[in-house]
Design a protein around this motif. Sequence first.
Motif, PDB file in Angstrom:
ATOM      1  N   SER A 203     105.094   0.590   7.768  1.00 16.66           N
ATOM      2  CA  SER A 203     103.851   0.347   7.053  1.00 16.66           C
ATOM      3  C   SER A 203     103.645   1.400   5.974  1.00 16.66           C
TER       4      SER A 203
ATOM      5  N   HIS B 125     101.060   2.764   5.392  1.00 20.42           N
ATOM      6  CA  HIS B 125     100.062   3.705   5.895  1.00 20.42           C
ATOM      7  C   HIS B 125     100.669   4.794   6.781  1.00 20.42           C
ATOM      8  N   ILE B 126     101.954   4.702   7.084  1.00 15.89           N
ATOM      9  CA  ILE B 126     102.624   5.722   7.885  1.00 15.89           C
ATOM     10  C   ILE B 126     103.238   6.743   6.931  1.00 15.89           C
TER      11      ILE B 126
ATOM     12  N   GLU C   6      90.751   0.102  12.845  1.00 16.13           N
ATOM     13  CA  GLU C   6      91.667   1.098  12.314  1.00 16.13           C
ATOM     14  C   GLU C   6      91.534   2.423  13.069  1.00 16.13           C
TER      15      GLU C   6
ATOM     16  N   TRP D 274      93.442   6.582  13.176  1.00 11.22           N
ATOM     17  CA  TRP D 274      94.317   7.543  12.506  1.00 11.22           C
ATOM     18  C   TRP D 274      94.789   8.579  13.516  1.00 11.22           C
TER      19      TRP D 274
ATOM     20  N   ASN E 146      98.308   9.496   9.780  1.00  8.55           N
ATOM     21  CA  ASN E 146      98.867   8.147   9.732  1.00  8.55           C
ATOM     22  C   ASN E 146      97.834   7.134  10.223  1.00  8.55           C
ATOM     23  N   ARG E 147      97.764   6.017   9.548  1.00 13.25           N
ATOM     24  CA  ARG E 147      96.778   4.984   9.893  1.00 13.25           C
ATOM     25  C   ARG E 147      97.463   3.826  10.619  1.00 13.25           C
ATOM     26  N   PHE E 148      96.803   3.331  11.672  1.00 11.17           N
ATOM     27  CA  PHE E 148      97.325   2.248  12.496  1.00 11.17           C
ATOM     28  C   PHE E 148      96.267   1.164  12.662  1.00 11.17           C
TER      29      PHE E 148
ATOM     30  N   TYR F  87     104.677   0.490  17.028  1.00 11.13           N
ATOM     31  CA  TYR F  87     104.066   1.811  16.846  1.00 11.13           C
ATOM     32  C   TYR F  87     104.590   2.476  15.581  1.00 11.13           C
ATOM     33  N   HIS F  88     105.886   2.452  15.365  1.00 11.05           N
ATOM     34  CA  HIS F  88     106.466   3.086  14.183  1.00 11.05           C
ATOM     35  C   HIS F  88     106.075   2.352  12.901  1.00 11.05           C
ATOM     36  N   ASN F  89     105.701   1.096  13.029  1.00 17.27           N
ATOM     37  CA  ASN F  89     105.266   0.327  11.863  1.00 17.27           C
ATOM     38  C   ASN F  89     103.755   0.365  11.642  1.00 17.27           C
ATOM     39  N   GLY F  90     103.025   1.043  12.533  1.00 19.80           N
ATOM     40  CA  GLY F  90     101.589   1.187  12.334  1.00 19.80           C
ATOM     41  C   GLY F  90     100.733   0.189  13.080  1.00 19.80           C
TER      42      GLY F  90
END
Length: 439
Positions: free
Chosen positions: A2, A4-5, A44, A46, A51-53, A394-397
């Motif tokens: 993402s 956002h990561i 959302e 952080w 990093n935003r998820f 998780y790694h992709n947000g």
Amino acid sequence: MSQHIKTELPGPKAKAMIARDAEVISPSYPRDYPFVMSHGRGTEVWDVDGNRFLDFAAGIAVCATGHSHPDVVAAVREAAGEFLHISSDYWHERMVGLAERLARLAPMGEPVLSFFCQSGTEAVEGALKLARYVTGRSRFIGFLGGFHGRTMGSLAFTSSKYTQQKGFFPTMPGVTHVPYPNPYRPLFAGADQGQATLDYIRMLFERNLPPSEVAAILIEPIQGEGGYLVPPPGFLAGLRALCDEHGILLIFDEVQSGVGRTGKMFASQHESVAPDIMTLAKGLGSGLPIGAVVAKRRLMQQWTRGAHGNTYGGNPIACAAANATLDLVEGGYAQNAAEVGEHFMAGLGDLARTRPCIGQVRGRGLMIGMELIDPAAGGAPARALCDAVIERAYHNGLLLLSCGVSTVRFMPPLNVSRAEVDEGLGLLAASLDQALAAA
């Protein structure tokens, strides 16, 4: 990844926090991936490295109104400014008002009373004690795959993973487990799975389990930890009739499925089946610890003074959060869960049409499961793939959790938007394809 990561995951601040944790925190917490939260707003969140998820786990279906909803925060601040605690030996407006509200919302079809506590497992313990107290009976029926908590009474019913019981035997005696009906993976060949389960219970009554000794049957109207299983139509009604036939109480554990999660206030309302006792927690407080036993008045009024109690039950801060939560759920969030959940299910269905590893998409509202399978192994559960998808997400947000053997579960806040669902579906598709490519 993402956009956002911004750092490797976990980032340096997250790694440092995890190292500190390892020195002082119990290793028993079942953590799936190294997310270290800083703050959240709505859907959302952080981490401490910025990093935003998207949070489609919502604290295990707890953050019903999203993270730090301003109405809930305002209610908590107002209550905290008045008093932080007065034990349940006394009275206060927010506790009485919350009980009045639950009395209006409860699906029993007759007057109810409520008992407040701090968690789902405490609510289940209270329900079990009430059932024993009013029936004078000592046995119970639970369901394989069920999750009801980790204290000794509720743990006796919990059977979604053996890990939860391993090392703690004996738990509370007297619990008999029966299969939870699963049409996708039928245990009873060539039969209506709901009817077959009812017939199985009747066989137990004839051969092994005297129905006159059974106090209650405890069931999740949609099974959560066991796989987000929706029982076949008519099963809950059949269970209600079976209980009535033998004077057995029916307890619905709505800890995960209640408070708007399925698009209705309670999951049992999809089948128009009324329990005798209901347990609530998780989404009731939007993140503050609160649980409730809601029971028919004619049952709970039999408890005498001191028969059951709780120091923190009805805490003013938790009750304020619960009242604000119910304002929002009744005011449109349950409806949003129904509408956006339908949109979410359709999007997952589109994914399934091009990815044979998706065996089934099921659920109601924003309580949705996606079971992953191995087509080359005759549709066997794809446990490793499920774990890999959760990790890649998780790694992709995207924050997700699993349930059952190989099911990805989706339980975002009830106010999640269609745009956020669409973003999440894109991240999910990428994560699934990456996991498949690495397999």
